[in-house]
Design a protein around this motif. Structure first.
Motif, PDB file in Angstrom:
ATOM      1  N   ILE A  36       0.861  -1.188   0.000  1.00  0.00           N
ATOM      2  CA  ILE A  36       0.000   0.000   0.000  1.00  0.00           C
ATOM      3  C   ILE A  36       0.896   1.237   0.000  1.00  0.00           C
ATOM      4  CG2 ILE A  36      -1.738   1.340   1.261  1.00  0.00           C
ATOM      5  CD1 ILE A  36      -2.661  -1.318   2.547  1.00  0.00           C
ATOM      6  N   LEU A  37       1.854   1.246   0.907  1.00  0.00           N
ATOM      7  CA  LEU A  37       2.707   2.424   1.102  1.00  0.00           C
ATOM      8  C   LEU A  37       3.622   2.704  -0.082  1.00  0.00           C
ATOM      9  CD1 LEU A  37       3.624   1.877   4.858  1.00  0.00           C
ATOM     10  CD2 LEU A  37       1.838   3.342   3.897  1.00  0.00           C
ATOM     11  N   GLN A  38       3.824   1.739  -0.962  1.00  0.00           N
ATOM     12  CA  GLN A  38       4.688   1.978  -2.127  1.00  0.00           C
ATOM     13  C   GLN A  38       4.007   2.872  -3.163  1.00  0.00           C
ATOM     14  OE1 GLN A  38       5.544  -1.882  -3.826  1.00  0.00           O
ATOM     15  NE2 GLN A  38       3.872  -1.731  -5.274  1.00  0.00           N
ATOM     16  N   TRP A  39       2.694   3.066  -3.039  1.00  0.00           N
ATOM     17  CA  TRP A  39       1.938   3.847  -4.011  1.00  0.00           C
ATOM     18  C   TRP A  39       1.540   5.194  -3.403  1.00  0.00           C
ATOM     19  CZ3 TRP A  39       2.065   2.065  -8.755  1.00  0.00           C
ATOM     20  CH2 TRP A  39       2.244   0.696  -8.969  1.00  0.00           C
ATOM     21  N   PRO A  40       2.301   6.272  -3.663  1.00  0.00           N
ATOM     22  CA  PRO A  40       1.962   7.576  -3.090  1.00  0.00           C
ATOM     23  C   PRO A  40       0.554   8.054  -3.442  1.00  0.00           C
ATOM     24  CG  PRO A  40       4.179   7.619  -3.989  1.00  0.00           C
ATOM     25  CD  PRO A  40       3.568   6.310  -4.411  1.00  0.00           C
TER      26      PRO A  40
END
Length: 184
Positions: A36-40
């Motif tokens: 999730i966090l890899q996608w700003p």
């Protein structure tokens, strides 16, 4: 399924299959918070939802290390507030505010984190906030994998509530069917 849930599934953050969790239990849904966090774009959108839900209530946003650092920052950015980090204590269990973060009476703190499983890290941040004399005004999560079963005693909001069922290996219906097990 919500649009956010569908996007996270497309991007490999919500996985379906047969998984062994860190607890040793088995389940058919796994949420990989770092995917999730890899996608700003999607992380920013979810933090905006949390910010909108709590707008006008907090005057500070805090999150636990590791995932909560990004989320506290991004949610605080949407609210025009500062963000603090609660790190693991070096001298025992729990969390604390270090690095010169000044938090205390008069602060109304929104706590944010990534995926709610047991609520342990959030409870540690709540304790750290209260130990400084500040007030916890809410908890915001990207994903609540308990389906609303955890109560922090303050207003709660999750962008995606999912009820992830788990079983002991002995009672797992996926094991009985011979579905390949993936260890998370």
């Amino acid at each position: 399924m919500s649009n956010l849930e569908a996007v996270l599934q497309e991007r490999g953050a919500i996985l379906r299959g047969h998984f062994q969790f860190a607890s040793g239990r088995h389940g058919d849904t796994y949420i990989e918070k770092f995917r999730i966090l890899q996608w700003p774009d999607i992380t920013g959108q979810m933090c905006a939802l949390i910010a909108d839900h709590f707008r006008g209530v907090p005057n500070l946003v805090a999150g636990p290390t590791t995932g909560g650092i990004i989320l506290a920052y991004e949610t605080a950015r949407h609210l025009g507030l500062a963000s603090f980090i609660a790190e693991r204590r070096e001298d025992g269990p729990g969390r604390e505010f270090r690095r010169g973060f000044e938090i205390g009476p008069g602060h109304r703190v929104l706590i944010v984190d990534d995926v709610l499983t047991t609520g342990g890290s959030v409870r540690e941040v709540i304790d750290a906030v209260r130990a400084r004399g500040a007030e916890v005004v809410g908890v915001g999560m990207l994903v609540d994998r308990t389906g609303g079963k955890v109560d922090f005693g303050v207003p709660f909001f999750a962008c995606i509530p999912i009820d992830v069922v788990s079983w002991t290996p002995e009672e797992c219906p996926l094991c009985e069917k011979g579905v390949e097990l993936k260890v998370t």
